[in-house]
Design a protein around this motif. Structure first.
Motif, PDB file in Angstrom:
ATOM      1  N   LEU A 173       0.827  -1.197   0.000  1.00  0.00           N
ATOM      2  CA  LEU A 173       0.000   0.000   0.000  1.00  0.00           C
ATOM      3  C   LEU A 173       0.864   1.250   0.000  1.00  0.00           C
ATOM      4  O   LEU A 173       0.595   2.206  -0.743  1.00  0.00           O
ATOM      5  CB  LEU A 173      -0.920  -0.003   1.224  1.00  0.00           C
ATOM      6  N   ALA A 174       1.920   1.255   0.793  1.00  0.00           N
ATOM      7  CA  ALA A 174       2.835   2.402   0.819  1.00  0.00           C
ATOM      8  C   ALA A 174       3.475   2.618  -0.541  1.00  0.00           C
ATOM      9  O   ALA A 174       3.641   3.757  -0.995  1.00  0.00           O
ATOM     10  CB  ALA A 174       3.900   2.192   1.892  1.00  0.00           C
ATOM     11  N   SER A 175       3.809   1.506  -1.208  1.00  0.00           N
ATOM     12  CA  SER A 175       4.409   1.605  -2.541  1.00  0.00           C
ATOM     13  C   SER A 175       3.437   2.224  -3.533  1.00  0.00           C
ATOM     14  O   SER A 175       3.816   3.063  -4.355  1.00  0.00           O
ATOM     15  CB  SER A 175       4.849   0.216  -3.016  1.00  0.00           C
ATOM     16  N   CYS A 179       5.019   6.370  -0.789  1.00  0.00           N
ATOM     17  CA  CYS A 179       5.677   6.775   0.450  1.00  0.00           C
ATOM     18  C   CYS A 179       6.292   5.544   1.108  1.00  0.00           C
ATOM     19  O   CYS A 179       6.086   4.411   0.659  1.00  0.00           O
ATOM     20  CB  CYS A 179       4.700   7.460   1.409  1.00  0.00           C
ATOM     21  N   LYS A 180       7.052   5.754   2.154  1.00  0.00           N
ATOM     22  CA  LYS A 180       7.642   4.650   2.887  1.00  0.00           C
ATOM     23  C   LYS A 180       6.625   4.061   3.868  1.00  0.00           C
ATOM     24  O   LYS A 180       5.687   4.731   4.280  1.00  0.00           O
ATOM     25  CB  LYS A 180       8.874   5.126   3.657  1.00  0.00           C
ATOM     26  N   LYS A 181       6.827   2.799   4.223  1.00  0.00           N
ATOM     27  CA  LYS A 181       5.920   2.134   5.149  1.00  0.00           C
ATOM     28  C   LYS A 181       5.858   2.887   6.472  1.00  0.00           C
ATOM     29  O   LYS A 181       4.778   3.029   7.071  1.00  0.00           O
ATOM     30  CB  LYS A 181       6.378   0.697   5.391  1.00  0.00           C
ATOM     31  N   GLU A 182       6.996   3.397   6.941  1.00  0.00           N
ATOM     32  CA  GLU A 182       7.034   4.119   8.219  1.00  0.00           C
ATOM     33  C   GLU A 182       6.167   5.372   8.176  1.00  0.00           C
ATOM     34  O   GLU A 182       5.504   5.723   9.159  1.00  0.00           O
ATOM     35  CB  GLU A 182       8.469   4.485   8.579  1.00  0.00           C
ATOM     36  N   LEU A 201      -6.140  10.255   0.204  1.00  0.00           N
ATOM     37  CA  LEU A 201      -5.204   9.623  -0.725  1.00  0.00           C
ATOM     38  C   LEU A 201      -5.076   8.132  -0.434  1.00  0.00           C
ATOM     39  O   LEU A 201      -5.048   7.306  -1.353  1.00  0.00           O
ATOM     40  CB  LEU A 201      -3.837  10.300  -0.624  1.00  0.00           C
ATOM     41  N   ILE A 202      -5.020   7.776   0.840  1.00  0.00           N
ATOM     42  CA  ILE A 202      -4.922   6.367   1.216  1.00  0.00           C
ATOM     43  C   ILE A 202      -6.178   5.619   0.776  1.00  0.00           C
ATOM     44  O   ILE A 202      -6.100   4.526   0.191  1.00  0.00           O
ATOM     45  CB  ILE A 202      -4.725   6.236   2.741  1.00  0.00           C
TER      46      ILE A 202
END
Length: 220
Positions: A173-175, A179-182, A201-202
């Motif tokens: 999902l982050a990809s 963005c980064k997972k953190e 956005l998410i």
């Protein structure tokens, strides 16, 4: 999914002495899976404590279990405003007042009967029952209040439940978001402030439909 199922949680307030304050309340927050108990030194503080205990529940259960939604069908007798604890402005006539007092007295008698038949868990040491007063209506009668969570918190609960039910991977999902997972974990952290637009956005990267965002006035 409906956002309102995770934005408004009914709670039952009962007057009691908390940390020496005789203006305190015990709050029992009702979800479809469990009741959560908390306490406050006055009305506003109890509302905040109830909001906090729901957030704590969501944080503890996120991505591991389904975060329970609000229990429906609980009649709310007053809005979440301290002004309505001591003054019910919607009562306009003596007959209305007499009728409400009669209903409350009968409800109070029933509550006392039920309390005498059951053994409740011990209250914390900083909580005490209030001594009986002549005006028992204002100090002993239980009433229900809707606890409203911040919109971002309710949206995070919906997202967390969707990710858990669909077994979605935060890395992928982050990809997709770029963005980064953190960073994604920080945006979904229940103890962090997150822009509604970041949450939008998410959601846009998920096959997630929330039916009442416009109705609740979310800035989309």
């Amino acid at each position: 999914m409906r956002l309102r199922d995770y934005k408004f949680y009914p709670a039952t307030f009962e007057p009691c002495e908390v940390q020496g304050s005789k203006n305190g309340f015990k709050a029992v927050v009702h979800t479809i899976a469990m009741d959560i108990v908390t306490y406050g030194i006055n009305y506003d503080n109890t509302v905040k404590m109830a909001q906090s205990v729901i957030t704590d529940m969501a944080h503890a259960m996120s991505y591991e279990d389904n975060i329970p939604q609000a229990l429906t069908g609980v009649e709310v007798s007053v809005p979440a405003s301290k002004d309505n604890v001591s003054n019910r402005k919607e009562i306009h006539s003596k007959n209305d007042v007499d009728q409400e007092l009669d209903v409350k007295l009968r409800s109070l008698v029933q509550l006392m009967k039920e309390d005498s038949k059951s053994q409740d868990l011990a209250e914390p040491t900083y909580v005490k029952s209030l001594a009986p007063e002549k005006n028992v209506i204002n100090r002993k009668y239980k009433f229900n209040v809707d606890i409203e969570l911040p919109t971002q918190t309710a949206i995070k609960i919906v997202i967390a439940n969707y990710l858990a039910s669909q077994h979605k991977n935060l890395n992928s999902l982050a990809s997709n978001i770029g963005c980064k997972k953190e960073e994604l974990e920080r945006q979904l952290d229940f103890y962090q402030d997150t822009s509604i637009y970041d949450l939008k956005l998410i959601i846009s990267c998920l096959d997630l439909k929330i039916s009442d965002l416009d109705e609740l006035g979310c800035p989309w």
